[in-house]
Design a protein around this motif. Structure first.
Motif, PDB file in Angstrom:
ATOM      1  N   ALA A   1       0.532  -6.928  -5.842  1.00 52.48           N
ATOM      2  CA  ALA A   1       1.930  -6.786  -6.243  1.00 52.48           C
ATOM      3  C   ALA A   1       2.074  -6.896  -7.748  1.00 52.48           C
ATOM      4  O   ALA A   1       2.851  -6.151  -8.368  1.00 52.48           O
ATOM      5  CB  ALA A   1       2.772  -7.851  -5.551  1.00 52.48           C
ATOM      6  N   ALA A   2       1.332  -7.814  -8.353  1.00 50.93           N
ATOM      7  CA  ALA A   2       1.411  -7.970  -9.805  1.00 50.93           C
ATOM      8  C   ALA A   2       0.936  -6.706 -10.518  1.00 50.93           C
ATOM      9  O   ALA A   2       1.498  -6.310 -11.542  1.00 50.93           O
ATOM     10  CB  ALA A   2       0.581  -9.172 -10.240  1.00 50.93           C
ATOM     11  N   GLY A   3      -0.104  -6.063  -9.958  1.00 49.81           N
ATOM     12  CA  GLY A   3      -0.575  -4.816 -10.555  1.00 49.81           C
ATOM     13  C   GLY A   3       0.495  -3.739 -10.544  1.00 49.81           C
ATOM     14  O   GLY A   3       0.672  -3.009 -11.534  1.00 49.81           O
ATOM     15  N   LEU A   4       1.229  -3.633  -9.438  1.00 46.96           N
ATOM     16  CA  LEU A   4       2.335  -2.667  -9.374  1.00 46.96           C
ATOM     17  C   LEU A   4       3.448  -3.057 -10.335  1.00 46.96           C
ATOM     18  O   LEU A   4       4.056  -2.191 -10.975  1.00 46.96           O
ATOM     19  CB  LEU A   4       2.872  -2.596  -7.946  1.00 46.96           C
ATOM     20  CG  LEU A   4       2.222  -1.594  -7.006  1.00 46.96           C
ATOM     21  CD1 LEU A   4       2.710  -1.805  -5.576  1.00 46.96           C
ATOM     22  CD2 LEU A   4       2.511  -0.167  -7.448  1.00 46.96           C
TER      23      LEU A   4
ATOM     24  N   ALA B   1       0.833  -1.207   0.000  1.00 39.68           N
ATOM     25  CA  ALA B   1       0.000   0.000   0.000  1.00 39.68           C
ATOM     26  C   ALA B   1       0.866   1.255   0.000  1.00 39.68           C
ATOM     27  O   ALA B   1       0.553   2.248  -0.670  1.00 39.68           O
ATOM     28  CB  ALA B   1      -0.931  -0.005   1.212  1.00 39.68           C
ATOM     29  N   THR B   2       1.959   1.201   0.725  1.00 42.39           N
ATOM     30  CA  THR B   2       2.871   2.344   0.790  1.00 42.39           C
ATOM     31  C   THR B   2       3.579   2.547  -0.547  1.00 42.39           C
ATOM     32  O   THR B   2       3.808   3.691  -0.973  1.00 42.39           O
ATOM     33  CB  THR B   2       3.891   2.146   1.923  1.00 42.39           C
ATOM     34  OG1 THR B   2       3.201   1.839   3.135  1.00 42.39           O
ATOM     35  CG2 THR B   2       4.726   3.390   2.138  1.00 42.39           C
ATOM     36  N   LEU B   3       3.916   1.463  -1.228  1.00 41.32           N
ATOM     37  CA  LEU B   3       4.521   1.584  -2.557  1.00 41.32           C
ATOM     38  C   LEU B   3       3.529   2.157  -3.565  1.00 41.32           C
ATOM     39  O   LEU B   3       3.923   2.881  -4.490  1.00 41.32           O
ATOM     40  CB  LEU B   3       5.037   0.229  -3.038  1.00 41.32           C
ATOM     41  CG  LEU B   3       6.278  -0.293  -2.315  1.00 41.32           C
ATOM     42  CD1 LEU B   3       6.673  -1.671  -2.849  1.00 41.32           C
ATOM     43  CD2 LEU B   3       7.451   0.675  -2.458  1.00 41.32           C
ATOM     44  N   GLU B   4       2.269   1.865  -3.403  1.00 42.74           N
ATOM     45  CA  GLU B   4       1.258   2.479  -4.268  1.00 42.74           C
ATOM     46  C   GLU B   4       1.224   3.989  -4.051  1.00 42.74           C
ATOM     47  O   GLU B   4       1.048   4.766  -5.006  1.00 42.74           O
ATOM     48  CB  GLU B   4      -0.110   1.859  -3.990  1.00 42.74           C
ATOM     49  CG  GLU B   4      -0.242   0.421  -4.501  1.00 42.74           C
ATOM     50  CD  GLU B   4      -1.508  -0.275  -4.019  1.00 42.74           C
ATOM     51  OE1 GLU B   4      -1.856  -1.311  -4.602  1.00 42.74           O
ATOM     52  OE2 GLU B   4      -2.135   0.239  -3.048  1.00 42.74           O
ATOM     53  N   GLN B   5       1.417   4.412  -2.807  1.00 42.31           N
ATOM     54  CA  GLN B   5       1.489   5.845  -2.529  1.00 42.31           C
ATOM     55  C   GLN B   5       2.736   6.460  -3.173  1.00 42.31           C
ATOM     56  O   GLN B   5       2.697   7.584  -3.684  1.00 42.31           O
ATOM     57  CB  GLN B   5       1.503   6.086  -1.023  1.00 42.31           C
ATOM     58  CG  GLN B   5       0.207   5.739  -0.320  1.00 42.31           C
ATOM     59  CD  GLN B   5       0.306   5.933   1.189  1.00 42.31           C
ATOM     60  OE1 GLN B   5       1.257   5.491   1.831  1.00 42.31           O
ATOM     61  NE2 GLN B   5      -0.672   6.598   1.768  1.00 42.31           N
ATOM     62  N   ALA B   6       3.841   5.730  -3.139  1.00 44.11           N
ATOM     63  CA  ALA B   6       5.065   6.203  -3.784  1.00 44.11           C
ATOM     64  C   ALA B   6       4.852   6.367  -5.276  1.00 44.11           C
ATOM     65  O   ALA B   6       5.287   7.358  -5.884  1.00 44.11           O
ATOM     66  CB  ALA B   6       6.211   5.229  -3.515  1.00 44.11           C
ATOM     67  N   HIS B   7       4.174   5.412  -5.883  1.00 47.22           N
ATOM     68  CA  HIS B   7       3.915   5.485  -7.323  1.00 47.22           C
ATOM     69  C   HIS B   7       3.020   6.672  -7.656  1.00 47.22           C
ATOM     70  O   HIS B   7       3.222   7.360  -8.659  1.00 47.22           O
ATOM     71  CB  HIS B   7       3.276   4.183  -7.807  1.00 47.22           C
ATOM     72  CG  HIS B   7       3.133   4.098  -9.296  1.00 47.22           C
ATOM     73  ND1 HIS B   7       2.015   4.548  -9.960  1.00 47.22           N
ATOM     74  CD2 HIS B   7       3.986   3.633 -10.254  1.00 47.22           C
ATOM     75  CE1 HIS B   7       2.169   4.362 -11.258  1.00 47.22           C
ATOM     76  NE2 HIS B   7       3.354   3.809 -11.465  1.00 47.22           N
ATOM     77  N   ALA B   8       2.048   6.937  -6.806  1.00 44.27           N
ATOM     78  CA  ALA B   8       1.166   8.074  -7.046  1.00 44.27           C
ATOM     79  C   ALA B   8       1.923   9.399  -6.940  1.00 44.27           C
ATOM     80  O   ALA B   8       1.637  10.352  -7.673  1.00 44.27           O
ATOM     81  CB  ALA B   8       0.013   8.057  -6.051  1.00 44.27           C
ATOM     82  N   ALA B   9       2.897   9.462  -6.033  1.00 40.90           N
ATOM     83  CA  ALA B   9       3.655  10.708  -5.847  1.00 40.90           C
ATOM     84  C   ALA B   9       4.617  10.963  -6.997  1.00 40.90           C
ATOM     85  O   ALA B   9       4.716  12.093  -7.496  1.00 40.90           O
ATOM     86  CB  ALA B   9       4.426  10.657  -4.530  1.00 40.90           C
ATOM     87  N   ALA B  10       5.347   9.947  -7.425  1.00 39.57           N
ATOM     88  CA  ALA B  10       6.363  10.124  -8.473  1.00 39.57           C
ATOM     89  C   ALA B  10       6.673   8.772  -9.114  1.00 39.57           C
ATOM     90  O   ALA B  10       7.549   8.048  -8.642  1.00 39.57           O
ATOM     91  CB  ALA B  10       7.632  10.751  -7.893  1.00 39.57           C
ATOM     92  N   PRO B  11       5.967   8.413 -10.178  1.00 33.92           N
ATOM     93  CA  PRO B  11       6.172   7.107 -10.818  1.00 33.92           C
ATOM     94  C   PRO B  11       7.612   6.841 -11.241  1.00 33.92           C
ATOM     95  O   PRO B  11       8.081   5.703 -11.165  1.00 33.92           O
ATOM     96  CB  PRO B  11       5.245   7.171 -12.039  1.00 33.92           C
ATOM     97  CG  PRO B  11       4.199   8.171 -11.676  1.00 33.92           C
ATOM     98  CD  PRO B  11       4.898   9.185 -10.823  1.00 33.92           C
ATOM     99  N   GLU B  12       8.327   7.888 -11.680  1.00 35.11           N
ATOM    100  CA  GLU B  12       9.705   7.658 -12.127  1.00 35.11           C
ATOM    101  C   GLU B  12      10.630   7.303 -10.971  1.00 35.11           C
ATOM    102  O   GLU B  12      11.620   6.592 -11.166  1.00 35.11           O
ATOM    103  CB  GLU B  12      10.232   8.897 -12.867  1.00 35.11           C
ATOM    104  CG  GLU B  12       9.691   9.021 -14.273  1.00 35.11           C
ATOM    105  CD  GLU B  12      10.415  10.078 -15.086  1.00 35.11           C
ATOM    106  OE1 GLU B  12      10.248  10.077 -16.301  1.00 35.11           O
ATOM    107  OE2 GLU B  12      11.146  10.909 -14.503  1.00 35.11           O
TER     108      GLU B  12
END
Length: 415
Positions: free
Chosen positions: A403-406, A365-376
């Motif tokens: 995890a597969a979705g990320l 869930a926290t990695l999803e937040q990271a992706h939302a903030a800055a995908p690169e």
């Protein structure tokens, strides 16, 4: 190859255990040391290296790769898994930035812009980097022109003061380039930029510029692995000694870069497993942060009062202290970090903390937040990719699907 030469771990005929032993030795780790970093024993490592034990599951291989700081997972596994782990994909702008760095144009007829003009462009570039989710794309578009003009400004300087100002602008341009080049498949180019940045900083005689260049050079050494930790310590120590006498009446920028260097010393100590030293450096850095205005945020190092909570998470994670990592993550507040890529990086560190503590769902869930903030940011981060790939093999269906979705979003798995 001579019979007494060290084998090449990248040769296809070498099995997993032999690769593991070679890479472990090159990193200066004992079997007990490596085993301890992955929660196993030295005898377990010996069993892998001698072939008594079979190649472990992917989640364990990924953990070994993280500790050994391999640039590509196939360096450890051979052709079994040719997956780039700690190096991200080459950015579409990489070739243009590389061409600008490597250019040797001595006969340009155009008039160089002033150092003040270049500094103004740098300020705008840093602001754009902090606010953009695709920050590498932003920097990749700006850097070729900045590098060209900064190099030209140095060449055309005809007075000592003018040349020092131009060298400061050039060094800070190379610092910006290091953020673009980090974790891309051009390590030689990254080192060339780091070295040029340090030389230009010394020529500038500007304490702030020297501090930034030292901060980035220390990071480059540390990220090269345990064999380079001493070099990282040397750079930070010399820079701190240079800056300390200036701090009693220094401006906020110089104080901030000195505080950032203090934290870097703690970061390297944490990588060594030296808990007391790491936290002492963090304490010194925190005391320096408190001397800064509450709203202050250094544009290069992100040093500020707001960042110290994130730095505490990093120290705890690097010390592999799961419970302490989670406590520090709960105490920190990523929302106070104004930079999108730095906020994403903090979320990744939090995810490492939660996974260390056995909270895999919270980590994802926290990695999803990271992706939302800055995908690169997450796309180029080996720790994030390790967690995602490990949980993509989870026995829990919902976790595996998440995890597969990320992994699909990051291009690690096909859609």
């Amino acid at each position: 190859m001579p019979v007494d030469a060290t084998p090449d771990p990248y040769a296809d005929s070498i099995r997993f255990g032999q690769r593991l032993q070679i890479l472990r030795t090159r990193r200066g780790l004992t079997r007990d040391g490596l085993g301890g970093l992955v929660g196993r024993s030295g005898s377990w490592v010996k069993g892998l290296e001698t072939g008594r034990l079979k190649t472990p599951k992917l989640e364990v291989v990924l953990r070994l790769a993280e500790v050994l700081r391999v640039q590509n997972l196939s360096d450890l596994t051979g052709d079994q898994a040719p997956l780039s782990l700690f190096t991200g994909p080459g950015h579409p702008c990489l070739a243009a930035v590389a061409a600008a760095v490597n250019a040797f144009a001595l006969t340009v007829d155009a008039e160089a812009p002033s150092a003040a003009h270049i500094q103004a462009r740098l300020s705008k570039a840093w602001a754009a980097r902090h606010s953009a989710p695709n920050h590498r794309a932003v920097l990749g578009g700006l850097l070729p022109g900045l590098i060209r003009d900064a190099q030209m400004a140095v060449r055309q300087s005809d007075r000592a003061e003018q040349r020092r100002a131009a060298q400061a602008a050039l060094s800070q341009t190379y610092s910006l380039a290091q953020f673009f080049l980090a974790y891309q498949p051009e390590p030689a180019l990254l080192w060339r930029v780091a070295e040029r940045g340090m030389v230009a900083a010394q020529e500038s005689e500007d304490p702030h510029t020297i501090g930034i260049a030292a901060w980035l050079t220390a990071q480059a050494h540390r990220d090269a692995g345990p064999g380079h930790f001493d070099a990282a310590d040397t750079v930070t120590r010399e820079a701190i000694i240079f800056l300390d006498p200036l701090l009693s009446d220094a401006d906020d920028d110089v104080l901030a870069v000195a505080g950032a260097l203090r934290f870097e010393a703690g970061y390297t100590a944490a990588r060594r497993g030296e808990s007391g030293t790491a936290w002492r450096h963090w304490d010194r850095a925190a005391s320096m942060a408190r001397r800064l205005p509450e709203s202050y945020y250094h544009p290069v190092t992100s040093f500020s009062q707001a960042i110290m909570g994130a730095h505490a998470v990093t120290i705890a994670v690097e010390l592999h202290a799961g419970g302490e990592s989670v406590r520090q993550a709960a105490a920190s507040d990523a929302a106070t970090i104004p930079s999108r890529p730095r906020r994403a990086r903090h979320r990744i560190e939090e995810a490492r903390a939660y996974q260390l503590d056995g909270q895999a769902d919270v980590a994802l869930a926290t990695l999803e937040q990271a992706h939302a903030a800055a995908p690169e940011t997450i796309a180029y981060n080996g720790y994030a990719k390790r967690i995602i790939l490990e949980e993509a093999e989870s026995r829990v269906p919902a976790r595996r699907q998440r995890a597969a979705g990320l992994a699909v979003k990051l291009g690690l798995l096909a859609a």
